[in-house]
Scaffold this motif. Structure first.
Motif, PDB file in Angstrom:
ATOM      1  N   LEU A 197       0.835  -1.195   0.000  1.00 22.23           N
ATOM      2  CA  LEU A 197       0.000   0.000   0.000  1.00 22.23           C
ATOM      3  C   LEU A 197       0.870   1.245   0.000  1.00 22.23           C
ATOM      4  CD1 LEU A 197      -2.824   1.292   0.179  1.00 22.23           C
ATOM      5  CD2 LEU A 197      -2.641   1.130   2.677  1.00 22.23           C
ATOM      6  N   PHE A 198       1.919   1.240   0.843  1.00 20.32           N
ATOM      7  CA  PHE A 198       2.853   2.357   0.868  1.00 20.32           C
ATOM      8  C   PHE A 198       3.529   2.523  -0.488  1.00 20.32           C
ATOM      9  CE2 PHE A 198       3.662   1.685   5.692  1.00 20.32           C
ATOM     10  CZ  PHE A 198       2.449   2.315   5.971  1.00 20.32           C
ATOM     11  N   GLN A 199       3.923   1.392  -1.096  1.00 23.37           N
ATOM     12  CA  GLN A 199       4.629   1.471  -2.373  1.00 23.37           C
ATOM     13  C   GLN A 199       3.724   1.967  -3.494  1.00 23.37           C
ATOM     14  OE1 GLN A 199       6.665  -2.301  -3.130  1.00 23.37           O
ATOM     15  NE2 GLN A 199       8.507  -1.403  -2.227  1.00 23.37           N
ATOM     16  N   ARG A 200       2.432   1.723  -3.375  1.00 23.59           N
ATOM     17  CA  ARG A 200       1.516   2.252  -4.385  1.00 23.59           C
ATOM     18  C   ARG A 200       1.389   3.759  -4.262  1.00 23.59           C
ATOM     19  NH1 ARG A 200      -1.267  -2.598  -3.142  1.00 23.59           N
ATOM     20  NH2 ARG A 200      -2.550  -1.567  -1.574  1.00 23.59           N
ATOM     21  N   GLN A 201       1.446   4.266  -3.018  1.00 26.00           N
ATOM     22  CA  GLN A 201       1.294   5.703  -2.804  1.00 26.00           C
ATOM     23  C   GLN A 201       2.587   6.463  -3.058  1.00 26.00           C
ATOM     24  OE1 GLN A 201       0.016   5.840   1.272  1.00 26.00           O
ATOM     25  NE2 GLN A 201      -2.119   5.354   0.799  1.00 26.00           N
ATOM     26  N   ALA A 202       3.714   5.881  -2.631  1.00 24.25           N
ATOM     27  CA  ALA A 202       4.979   6.605  -2.615  1.00 24.25           C
ATOM     28  C   ALA A 202       5.459   7.084  -3.984  1.00 24.25           C
ATOM     29  CB  ALA A 202       6.049   5.749  -1.949  1.00 24.25           C
ATOM     30  N   PRO A 203       5.441   6.268  -5.048  1.00 24.37           N
ATOM     31  CA  PRO A 203       5.971   6.758  -6.331  1.00 24.37           C
ATOM     32  C   PRO A 203       5.244   7.997  -6.843  1.00 24.37           C
ATOM     33  CG  PRO A 203       5.808   4.369  -6.362  1.00 24.37           C
ATOM     34  CD  PRO A 203       5.109   4.823  -5.115  1.00 24.37           C
ATOM     35  N   TYR A 204       3.924   7.985  -6.783  1.00 25.87           N
ATOM     36  CA  TYR A 204       3.157   9.137  -7.278  1.00 25.87           C
ATOM     37  C   TYR A 204       3.372  10.359  -6.395  1.00 25.87           C
ATOM     38  CZ  TYR A 204      -0.769  12.041  -8.739  1.00 25.87           C
ATOM     39  OH  TYR A 204      -1.540  13.101  -9.172  1.00 25.87           O
ATOM     40  N   ALA A 205       3.302  10.175  -5.072  1.00 23.98           N
ATOM     41  CA  ALA A 205       3.478  11.300  -4.153  1.00 23.98           C
ATOM     42  C   ALA A 205       4.874  11.893  -4.270  1.00 23.98           C
ATOM     43  CB  ALA A 205       3.221  10.837  -2.714  1.00 23.98           C
ATOM     44  N   THR A 206       5.878  11.046  -4.474  1.00 22.94           N
ATOM     45  CA  THR A 206       7.250  11.538  -4.636  1.00 22.94           C
ATOM     46  C   THR A 206       7.391  12.369  -5.903  1.00 22.94           C
ATOM     47  OG1 THR A 206       8.185   9.680  -3.397  1.00 22.94           O
ATOM     48  CG2 THR A 206       9.658  10.837  -4.899  1.00 22.94           C
ATOM     49  N   MET A 207       6.740  11.934  -6.980  1.00 20.80           N
ATOM     50  CA  MET A 207       6.811  12.711  -8.222  1.00 20.80           C
ATOM     51  C   MET A 207       6.150  14.078  -8.054  1.00 20.80           C
ATOM     52  SD  MET A 207       8.655  11.133 -10.358  1.00 20.80           S
ATOM     53  CE  MET A 207       8.373  12.381 -11.624  1.00 20.80           C
ATOM     54  N   LEU A 208       5.061  14.141  -7.326  1.00 23.82           N
ATOM     55  CA  LEU A 208       4.421  15.439  -7.078  1.00 23.82           C
ATOM     56  C   LEU A 208       5.363  16.357  -6.308  1.00 23.82           C
ATOM     57  CD1 LEU A 208       0.726  14.524  -6.137  1.00 23.82           C
ATOM     58  CD2 LEU A 208       1.648  15.214  -8.364  1.00 23.82           C
ATOM     59  N   GLY A 209       6.060  15.798  -5.325  1.00 25.95           N
ATOM     60  CA  GLY A 209       7.029  16.583  -4.575  1.00 25.95           C
ATOM     61  C   GLY A 209       8.173  17.055  -5.447  1.00 25.95           C
ATOM     62  N   LEU A 210       8.638  16.188  -6.333  1.00 20.21           N
ATOM     63  CA  LEU A 210       9.713  16.555  -7.252  1.00 20.21           C
ATOM     64  C   LEU A 210       9.265  17.673  -8.188  1.00 20.21           C
ATOM     65  CD1 LEU A 210      12.496  16.071  -8.535  1.00 20.21           C
ATOM     66  CD2 LEU A 210      11.439  14.265  -9.921  1.00 20.21           C
TER      67      LEU A 210
END
Length: 232
Positions: A197-210
């Motif tokens: 669940l964390f891995q599903r959220q993390a890639p997208y959220a990290t790209m938004l931060g980037l």
């Protein structure tokens, strides 16, 4: 009364997460036989698509990101090489610091992550850079976990596997294509569905931060040479 409301809210939240995980797990089962990549999230407005897949012998899913960023290669390199400020945009990062500069294309750094309802995680990463050049018209950042390089702080669980490759390809319109592929195993006693669940959220959220960081003036109009070499 407040305690009762809190308990009901917590129960509903947990139920939602379990149901959400069950749906995702069903999707994983549908792709497990062929081990194909499947789309987790597709954001056409921001040009971000994230993927996941199950691989034989691994309980945690691998991930992939396909993104078109409205920023130059120099800007993206500047954000990634600014280790001290990775914590401002990378998902759930509490701490980020440079440990050592091995050369102008290799360095070692540390990150610590917030892990709800469990000990925080940390990782030591060895980064190597393939600089952009005419015969190699893209930059690649290879990130590999090096768990034995430093002592583990008390109360923290060290991530056992951290493998990621990030390819940055400049486009003619000033944008940059990013292709990311990785596998992260947070280790410790966590249910696999929670980690996934964390891995599903993390890639997208990290790209938004980037994306947010690339719009900051200090990265868009850098005047000083970068500490590491992104172009040959």
């Amino acid at each position: 009364m407040n305690i009762q409301k809190y308990s009901v809210a917590l129960l509903l939240a947990c139920s939602f997460n379990v149901c959400h995980a069950d749906k995702e797990d069903l999707q994983v089962l549908q792709h497990a036989v062929s081990n194909d990549w499947y789309v987790v999230r597709k954001d056409d407005t921001r040009h971000i698509t994230t993927y996941a897949k199950h691989e034989d012998g691994k309980s945690i899913r691998s991930f992939k990101i396909d993104a078109r960023v409205d920023a130059s290669l120099a800007t993206l390199a500047g954000v990634h090489f600014d280790i001290a400020n990775i914590k401002k945009w990378y998902w759930e990062t509490l701490e980020s610091k440079l440990i050592s500069k091995v050369s102008d294309t290799e360095y070692i750094y540390y990150m610590k992550f917030n892990t709800p309802l469990a000990p925080d995680r940390d990782v030591v990463i060895r980064a190597t850079i393939e600089p952009y050049r005419d015969s190699h018209p893209y930059m690649v950042l290879h990130l590999r976990g090096a768990p034995s390089l430093t002592a583990i702080p008390e109360g923290v669980t060290r991530i056992s596997a951290f493998d990621m490759d990030i390819k940055f390809t400049p486009l003619v319109n000033g944008q940059t294509q990013m292709d990311v592929e990785g596998y992260i195993d947070p280790s410790g006693n966590l249910p696999a569905w929670t980690v996934n669940l964390f891995q599903r959220q993390a890639p997208y959220a990290t790209m938004l931060g980037l994306y947010r960081m690339t719009q900051k003036p200090e990265y868009m109009r850098m005047k000083m040479p970068l500490v590491f070499r992104y172009m040959q």
